[in-house]
Design a protein around this motif. Structure first.
Motif, mmCIF file in Angstrom:
data_model
loop_
_atom_site.group_PDB
_atom_site.id
_atom_site.type_symbol
_atom_site.label_atom_id
_atom_site.label_comp_id
_atom_site.label_asym_id
_atom_site.label_seq_id
_atom_site.Cartn_x
_atom_site.Cartn_y
_atom_site.Cartn_z
ATOM 1 N N GLY A 164 -6.009 53.441 28.926
ATOM 2 C CA GLY A 164 -4.560 53.381 28.741
ATOM 3 C C GLY A 164 -4.166 52.472 27.598
ATOM 4 N N PRO A 165 -2.885 52.531 27.192
ATOM 5 C CA PRO A 165 -2.400 51.702 26.082
ATOM 6 C C PRO A 165 -2.130 50.258 26.482
ATOM 7 C CG PRO A 165 -0.619 53.076 26.924
ATOM 8 C CD PRO A 165 -1.857 53.471 27.676
ATOM 9 N N THR A 166 -1.972 49.989 27.772
ATOM 10 C CA THR A 166 -1.633 48.642 28.216
ATOM 11 C C THR A 166 -2.887 47.831 28.507
ATOM 12 O OG1 THR A 166 -1.484 49.412 30.507
ATOM 13 C CG2 THR A 166 0.548 49.412 29.199
ATOM 14 N N ALA A 167 -2.767 46.497 28.383
ATOM 15 C CA ALA A 167 -3.887 45.601 28.658
ATOM 16 C C ALA A 167 -4.223 45.615 30.141
ATOM 17 C CB ALA A 167 -3.548 44.188 28.199
ATOM 18 N N VAL A 168 -5.488 45.510 30.444
ATOM 19 C CA VAL A 168 -5.966 45.539 31.827
ATOM 20 C C VAL A 168 -6.739 44.260 32.105
ATOM 21 C CG1 VAL A 168 -7.462 46.720 33.486
ATOM 22 C CG2 VAL A 168 -6.110 48.055 31.860
ATOM 23 N N ASP A 169 -6.481 43.641 33.236
ATOM 24 C CA ASP A 169 -7.248 42.473 33.668
ATOM 25 C C ASP A 169 -8.544 42.969 34.300
ATOM 26 O OD1 ASP A 169 -8.309 40.220 34.838
ATOM 27 O OD2 ASP A 169 -6.415 39.492 35.657
ATOM 28 N N VAL A 170 -9.584 43.087 33.473
ATOM 29 C CA VAL A 170 -10.832 43.683 33.954
ATOM 30 C C VAL A 170 -11.482 42.816 35.031
ATOM 31 C CG1 VAL A 170 -11.281 45.002 31.856
ATOM 32 C CG2 VAL A 170 -12.147 42.672 32.047
#
Length: 434
Positions: A164-170
């Motif tokens: 996705g285009p949004t940042a993800v807290d992996v």
């Protein structure tokens, strides 16, 4: 020493003898050519050519515009001029023979002295609910090119795509997966993502699986994994073993490779770095290496104190002795110490002195269980496994020995033994038994 009482394999004995034979050849060659009138002048020319190349490299890194390109011309042109002069004196054969003999001496000597050291492996049951985080953009699209998502799902794994285009807290994604029952965490992505999820795996006590789908794959290299075909890393799900490796920590962050300060860290901070690493590095290095920007660093590595280095690399276990930039490999990841490399460069004279090993204090190598980096600033840039951070000073680095369980394929390329220093006393014993 155990080696002196143990039987010496015939192969190692003959390699040691070959090293002495090549060394004798070098000595004979030097004695023969010493009789030629042009030899001394050509030797001086060769040394001068190396110095000019070093100065040119320094100019290329620390200047912009015409001076930078003049440096590039010197780097390329100096060996060509030296080669032409040797050819005109009909001495090219000397260079070629000397190079072959020297290379043969070093290669056979090191091969005779080398000892294989395999990391301890543990047989453990295969995971029942593996969970992977995959970045389709990493490594130029290796996740898609090698069909990693489909392959992993066929082996019973759940896959979370960072598409996705949004940042993800992996890290939070990984923690939630463990709460939902995952008994293995894996990553197909860059080393920065590997570090974040590895920290969660260590925290939760589950094994970690590396898929070499990043750009450089330094962690995968040092684990002995196949970097050409990342799909082979998935073999660990069905026929794998576990290794216990260390984790580095900088502040509250985990790193699997290194944390960098000074010149390299400042380059990583640039917004343009991700889009064009080479161009951004060349644009920023002149000011950074000549000390014109950035805070002055103070480093305490164990009991070793360093003042004002332009670049500092703190690594999860030391890099090889021939690696001055953290671009090579670490021969072990279970040594329980941080590697520290600090560089002080004052100008072109220092660059030229690298040809002869550098001036005292220019290149500092050491190891320590903890490292503190301070500066006359409230915060400094830090590159953590290639990711840009700004951390409050003083920045504290530490090592967590054996903190991470890593599951790897039983069949893998492996990690070669480190090349040993030439020890002529040991070689003499191997070759002649005395």
């Amino acid at each position: 020493m155990a080696e002196l009482s143990a039987p010496i394999p015939a192969g190692r004995r003959w390699l040691a003898r070959l090293a002495f034979l090549a060394a004798a050849g070098v000595a004979v060659l030097l004695l023969v050519t010493a009789g030629f009138r042009a030899s001394l002048a050509l030797l001086i020319t060769a040394v001068a050519g190396l110095v000019v190349m070093a100065v040119g490299a320094w100019w290329f890194l620390t200047h912009r515009g015409a001076v930078r390109w003049l440096g590039a011309v010197l780097v390329v042109g100096a060996p060509i001029v030296v080669g032409v002069l040797f050819a005109r004196a009909s001495m090219i054969w000397v260079v070629v023979v000397f190079g072959l003999l020297w290379a043969g001496m070093v290669a056979s000597g090191r091969a005779a002295l080398v000892h294989d050291r395999d990391a301890a492996e543990f047989d453990t049951p295969p995971p029942r609910r593996p969970f992977f985080i995959m970045n389709p953009r990493s490594g130029g699209g290796k996740v898609v090119r090698f069909d990693l998502e489909t392959r992993a799902r066929k082996l019973g794994a759940e896959v979370f795509l960072l598409s996705g285009p949004t940042a993800v807290d992996v890290a939070e994604v990984a923690r939630q997966a463990v709460r939902d029952g995952a008994d293995l965490l894996g990553v197909a992505g860059g080393d920065g993502t590997q570090a974040l999820v590895a920290g969660v795996a260590a925290e939760c006590g589950v094994p970690f699986l590396v898929i070499s789908a990043g750009t450089r794959n330094h962690f995968a290299l040092d684990l002995g994994l196949d970097r050409e075909d990342p799909s082979t890393c998935l073999d660990a799900l069905t026929d794998g073993v576990e290794l216990r490796v260390d984790l580095g920590r900088v502040g509250d962050r985990v790193f699997v490779n290194n944390a960098s300060f000074g010149a390299y860290a400042a380059v990583v901070q640039s917004p343009e770095y991700r889009d064009d690493k080479t161009r951004t590095t060349l644009e920023l290095l002149p000011d950074l290496l000549t000390g014109q920007t950035g805070p002055v660093l103070e480093v305490l590595a164990g009991e070793v104190a360093l003042s004002g280095p332009q670049a500092v690399l703190v690594s999860n276990n030391p890099y090889g002795a021939d690696d001055v930039a953290g671009l090579g490999r670490r021969y072990r990841l279970d040594g329980g110490v941080l590697g520290v490399l600090a560089v002080h460069v004052r100008g072109a004279a220092d660059a030229a002195s690298l040809v002869f090993g550098g001036r005292p204090g220019m290149l500092t190598r050491t190891s320590a269980r903890s490292v503190v980096v301070d500066a006359a600033a409230t915060a400094i840039p830090v590159g953590v496994d290639g990711e840009a951070l700004v951390l409050p000073t003083p920045v504290r680095c530490s090592i967590s020995p054996g903190a991470l369980r890593v599951r790897v394929p039983r069949q893998r390329p492996g990690v070669p033994a480190p090349p040993p220093e030439l020890d002529w006393k040991r070689l003499r014993h191997l070759a002649f038994g005395r």
